[in-house]
Structures are given as C-alpha cells and as structure tokens.
Scaffold this motif. Structure first.
Motif, PDB file in Angstrom:
ATOM      1  N   ARG A  19      11.784 -89.628 -42.681  1.00 12.50           N
ATOM      2  CA  ARG A  19      10.857 -89.824 -41.790  1.00 12.50           C
ATOM      3  C   ARG A  19      10.073 -88.218 -41.833  1.00 12.50           C
ATOM      4  O   ARG A  19      10.698 -87.346 -41.799  1.00 12.50           O
ATOM      5  CB  ARG A  19      11.279 -90.053 -40.336  1.00 12.50           C
ATOM      6  N   THR A  20       8.941 -88.473 -41.344  1.00 10.71           N
ATOM      7  CA  THR A  20       8.176 -87.309 -41.238  1.00 10.71           C
ATOM      8  C   THR A  20       6.856 -87.042 -40.335  1.00 10.71           C
ATOM      9  O   THR A  20       6.488 -88.221 -39.885  1.00 10.71           O
ATOM     10  CB  THR A  20       7.590 -86.893 -42.897  1.00 10.71           C
ATOM     11  N   ARG A  21       6.617 -85.907 -40.089  1.00 11.38           N
ATOM     12  CA  ARG A  21       5.112 -85.734 -39.340  1.00 11.38           C
ATOM     13  C   ARG A  21       4.846 -84.196 -40.247  1.00 11.38           C
ATOM     14  O   ARG A  21       5.581 -83.330 -40.609  1.00 11.38           O
ATOM     15  CB  ARG A  21       5.406 -85.175 -38.101  1.00 11.38           C
ATOM     16  N   ALA A  22       3.547 -84.063 -40.443  1.00 14.51           N
ATOM     17  CA  ALA A  22       3.242 -82.864 -41.262  1.00 14.51           C
ATOM     18  C   ALA A  22       2.249 -82.007 -40.225  1.00 14.51           C
ATOM     19  O   ALA A  22       1.625 -82.299 -39.330  1.00 14.51           O
ATOM     20  CB  ALA A  22       2.398 -83.468 -42.219  1.00 14.51           C
ATOM     21  N   VAL A  23       2.278 -80.662 -40.578  1.00 16.50           N
ATOM     22  CA  VAL A  23       1.494 -79.764 -40.115  1.00 16.50           C
ATOM     23  C   VAL A  23       0.784 -78.848 -41.090  1.00 16.50           C
ATOM     24  O   VAL A  23       1.007 -78.788 -42.242  1.00 16.50           O
ATOM     25  CB  VAL A  23       2.167 -78.516 -39.205  1.00 16.50           C
TER      26      VAL A  23
END
Ligand code: GLU
Ligand code: MG
Length: 437
Positions: A19-23
C-alpha cells in the motif's frame, strides 16, 4: 538536480499487498521521523475493496515511518518518469512498535532466533509470475523463443532491479503459458523480504512499461500453471559462514539445521495458512505440480514441502555456501515478512525442543503407498484455506507467536476471503486474484 517529483512511502500489509501514500520528494527528509498517518483499520483490508472486521474501528491511527535504508529508485525510461520509493515500518509513534506491523513481526522473529542461537536467517525468494496483455504470444516452456520474445522487458527488468539494489540471480521463462521467473539473491531475512517486495513491484512496473501486466497470483486461472514463491533459507554464524550443512546430520544437514527443519515440519500445517493464504493458493498446492502436496522433507525433492538443496561445486567450501532449504509451498499472496517471521519462529521452536527430523521422502510422496507415508509421518498439506485456518487455530504454539491484534485481524481477513470464494463463481474468483496480485 531538480527536487520535484514524488516519493512513495510503501508498506506491506497482512494480505501481502504493497500500500502507499506519496509525498513530494523535497519533503522526504521531513517525513523521516514521523512518516505519514494511516488508519489502523487499513491493516484489515482484504485484497479487494473490503475492510474485514477488525479490532480498531474508525478511530486509531498508526504512522508509516520510512526506513531510509530501503529507499530505491526506478530510473526514468522512454517517457516513464523515475519512481522513488521507500519501505516503512508501521508504528504508533516514532520508536514505538505496533503489534500488527508485519516488518516488526519479521524483525523480532529473526532477532529472537539470533539471540538464542547466535545464527542469522538468510533468505531468498524465487518469484514466478504470469505476463499477459493484448496480442501476447505464448512460446514453448523454458524456450529461448519465450525469453527472446520478452527480451526487451526482461532486459529492462534486470536493469531496474539492479538500479534498485536487488539484482536478480536469474531471470527465465518458466513452464506455464506466459509464465516467467526471477530469483532474488540471498540476504539477511528482513532485507530478503524487502527485496521480494521491491522485486515484485519492479516486475509489475517493467511489465506496465511494456504494455503488459504481471500477475503473481498463485493460480491465474484454473488451467494455468501455478505461480510459486519458493523461499530459500540458510543459517549463518556470526562470521557469516553458512552452517546449514556443517555436520553429519540427516540429509547432510548440520545438527541445528536439522532441528530447525524439524520445527518447520512440525508446524507446517499451521504455517500453510500464512505462506499460502488465499483461496486460490489451494488450486496451486497439491501433488504432481512441483508446488508441494505433502508435509515432508526430501533431498532435491520438488514434491516435498521442504526441499534440501545442496550447493554445487568441486570446492567443498563453495558448495557449503550454497547449501539451503527450500520452502516450496509459499506463494505471493503471502506477506514475505509474515512468511519469514513464522518460518524463523517454527525453526527456533524445533531447535528449542530438540525436535528430530522425520525420515525423508525419497520419491514423489504421492507415489508412496499409504502405509509408507504413514510410517514416515508424511501427511497431506491442508487442501483449502478453511482447512489451513483450522490448522492455524489448533496450533497453540503458533498462536503464541502473534500479538493479539495481528492474529485477530489476519483471521478475520482470511475467514472473509474463504467465504468470498464460496460465494463467487470460479472464473470471477480467479480473475479477481489475478488482478489483485
Ligand atoms: N510452478 C511451480 C510452483 O507452483 C514450481 C515449478 C518450479 O519448480 O520452479 O511452485
Ligand atoms: Mg520455478
């Protein structure tokens, strides 16, 4: 150098998905200490758009905190921008540990093994996958034609894996229609699980860049050859020397490695729920598929759940380096962290209790008589996810390795998946898993 672009914070969950979230890349340093928030309940995601019942509900949150050592980059190519990513630990707060974090589970298991035995668990994953896409042509199994047909993809795959620090040992066409394989090189267990995650994601990206899809589903359709994720294990002493065969134990195993193997065999039925944890996994497992159908050990036996693999060289030192144990039943619907964690724990249990290795299967166990199997203590592996979950519930020792929230949410997800399979037409079920993995 431009600092625009994204970096993806990745974490692996209980269903072996990334799973992921980006910055923004320029903000990465600022995210190192406290990462990004994520609902605890997210750890109870099934492979589909469904959240299983879980102990957290809508309120609690963990931080996904990057481990900078795992940072990698997929270089840009042919109009595809560079992809930056880093693997995270899930923590309630910086420095604290969360019971449902799979990376912590793996780290703690190998640390306990090390503390009690002085040995490091070294591991490597062999990843089989299906390539599919419009106009995909199937060439003969293992053929040069099958390799040459995908040479451009396989070449960029090797380049991308090497650039990310996870150069493969081998890349090859496999037996099945559209099936290929990469073998990761051995490394300390936690890093081996990281490498498996990175290798799968890079394979997917390499396929995407070539207009194809890669699927690691254990059984893409009922009549496709299964995709395994065989796990190679060895034990190394404080000098990094492979001690898996440093003695005159059975099958050339050292005395400790024999007890370690006996522990894995003793808990194998429960372990299957962790290492082959989807309903479609059980269409792959079974006799005569080289995926393993029986709980047994065997010297170079591809039908044994645990295969002893000697190192090959005229030089005994080099041969000793390559000696390893192969867990054949595992597949990519498993979290590589949970898989290595339970294998380390089961092996440690065998060492602690001084378990003796049962007699090996010298031939395909399915070809042995019922009596011969009984005499050798060779039993069929669980034949369904339900049966594997039952074995997990019945094994109090294995239960004891899991923090409550990890155990409860894992069982909740897997019970949901087993029920989902019963209420879904087979074609749709295989397609859902083929697309999810
Ligand atoms: N595809 C087989 C499996 O499902 C393994 C074949 C091989 O030995 O590489 O595990
Ligand atoms: Mg293979």
């Amino acid at each position: 150098m431009s600092d625009s672009g994204l970096i993806y914070l990745l974490w692996s969950d209980l269903v072996g998905m990334t799973r992921t979230r980006a910055v923004p890349l320029r903000d990465f340093e600022k995210r190192l200490e406290s990462g990004l928030g994520w609902a605890c309940a997210g750890q109870a995601m099934t492979p589909f758009e469904h959240l299983a019942d879980n102990p957290w509900g809508p309120v609690d949150e963990v931080r996904q905190i990057p481990d900078p050592e795992t940072r990698f980059e997929i270089p840009p190519a042919d109009g595809h921008p560079a992809l930056h990513a880093v693997i995270c630990d899930s923590r309630p707060a910086p420095g604290e540990e969360w019971g449902a974090c799979v990376r912590s589970f793996c780290r703690n298991a190998v640390a306990d093994l090390k503390a009690e035995t002085g040995l490091d668990l070294i591991a490597a994953f062999e990843l089989e996958f299906l390539l599919e896409g419009p106009d995909f042509v199937t060439e003969a199994p293992f053929s040069f034609a099958a390799a040459a047909y995908q040479h451009s993809l396989l070449t960029s795959l090797e380049e991308m894996l090497s650039a990310a620090g996870v150069a493969p040992e081998t890349v090859e066409p496999e037996y099945g229609r559209g099936q290929y394989e990469i073998s990761c090189s051995p490394r300390a267990a936690l890093k081996a699980a990281d490498a498996a995650l990175i290798s799968c994601e890079i394979t997917r990206e390499a396929a995407r860049r070539h207009g194809l899809r890669a699927s690691f589903s254990p059984k893409p359709t009922l009549d496709h050859v299964g995709n395994g994720s065989h796990i190679h294990l060895s034990l190394a002493d404080s000098k990094g020397r492979n001690v898996t065969n440093d003695g005159a134990g059975p099958l050339g195993l050292g005395e400790t490695a024999a007890r370690f193997s006996a522990g894995i065999l003793a808990h194998m039925d429960a372990l299957i729920a962790i290492i082959a944890p989807s309903p479609v996994s059980y269409h792959r497992l079974g006799p005569h598929h080289w995926s393993a159908g029986y709980r047994c050990i065997g010297w170079q036996n591809r039908e044994a759940a645990l295969r002893v693999m000697p190192g090959i060289s005229r030089d005994p030192e080099i041969a000793a380096k390559g000696f390893n144990l192969e867990i054949r039943a595992a597949d990519c619907t498993a979290s590589p962290y949970l898989a290595l964690g339970v294998l380390a724990r089961a092996g440690l249990e065998g060492i602690r209790r001084d378990l003796a290795l049962p007699p090996p299967a010298k031939i395909d166990p399915a070809e042995m008589t019922e009596e011969a199997r009984e005499e050798a203590g060779i039993t069929p592996l669980p034949a369904s996810l339900d049966a594997a979950l039952e074995a997990l519930k019945e094994d109090d020792v294995v239960r004891g390795w899991f923090p409550d929230e990890l155990y409860e949410s894992f069982l909740s997800i897997k019970t949901w998946e087993a029920d989902f399979a019963k209420s879904t037409a087979p074609d749709i079920l295989f397609a859902r898993y083929r697309h999810a993995y």
